[in-house]
Design an enzyme around this catalytic site. Sequence first.
Site, PDB file in Angstrom:
ATOM      1  CB  SER A   1      -0.882   0.011   1.253  1.00  0.00           C
ATOM      2  OG  SER A   1      -1.509   1.272   1.407  1.00  0.00           O
TER       3      SER A   1
ATOM      4  CE1 TYR B   1      -4.469  -2.152   4.962  1.00  0.00           C
ATOM      5  CE2 TYR B   1      -3.580   0.052   4.541  1.00  0.00           C
ATOM      6  CZ  TYR B   1      -4.094  -1.153   4.073  1.00  0.00           C
ATOM      7  OH  TYR B   1      -4.221  -1.359   2.726  1.00  0.00           O
TER       8      TYR B   1
END
Length: 220
Positions: A114, A127
């Site tokens: 990400s 995350y």
Amino acid sequence: MGAQVLVHYSTGEGEARAVVAEISKAGGRAGAVSADFSAPDGAHKLAKQVRAIVGDRLDVLVANAGISKSATIEETTVEDFDRLFAVNVRAPFFLVQQLLPILGKGSSIVLVSSLAANAAVGTLAAYAATKGAIATLVKHFASDLGERGVRVNAVAPGAIATDMSSFTKTDAGRDFTLSIQALKRLGQPDDVGDVVAFLASNEARWINGDTVRVDGGSKL
Ligand SMILES: NC(=O)c1ccc[n+]([C@@H]2O[C@H](COP(=O)([O-])OP(=O)(O)OC[C@H]3O[C@@H](n4cnc5c(N)ncnc54)[C@H](OP(=O)(O)O)[C@@H]3O)[C@@H](O)[C@H]2O)c1
């Protein structure tokens, strides 16, 4: 390219079956397989199903499943943290481990990192750490599996308009997303899918151990 495709789901059986139907309608071979990656043996169970179906050869593994949780450092619980690492890191690690016997010369693994792994966006520390771990795993996997002729890469998407990024559906979320991107539109699943397909293909045969940003030029 005439591949047999296995579509994995956890809770979204209907969506997985719809993808299978779409592939079948286009003349392809596809099936659905299910496993919950929050369970310690989730990846093992999935690999077992896959091996029972495909036999001794898997050409492409895309480990895309993931969860996110927007929470400040103070708000993040041990349960949230463990679940994020279980689904986002433990599962792809053991999926690769359990499928190794059927991954061979020319096979390609694509993991999903990400933008958050390398840039502070939103309140996503836990995350983001899982996605940083993926970028690290890519290098170690690629180094370890090169001798077998297996390539390993990842994509690092920016904000993509999916169920996960519900913030992109609000005006404020959309404005924020566009403000950190050079290209002024919301990223779509196909923007990422096309790069995953490229990395999995023979066209990307000399790309290995890399994480490709797919974010419209975010946080440049
Ligand atoms: N959307 C973004 O802005 C963005 C940005 C960067 C990276 N990513 C990454 O891209 C990947 C795909 O995310 P998405 O945006 O498509 O999110 P999504 O729409 O929420 O889809 C998440 C996927 O993960 C699966 N999954 C969730 N929990 C699971 C569990 N416990 N066990 C097994 N599978 C599970 C879901 O399966 P079911 O639906 O069957 O439960 C679903 O297929 C993720 O790795 C995510 O971190 C997304």
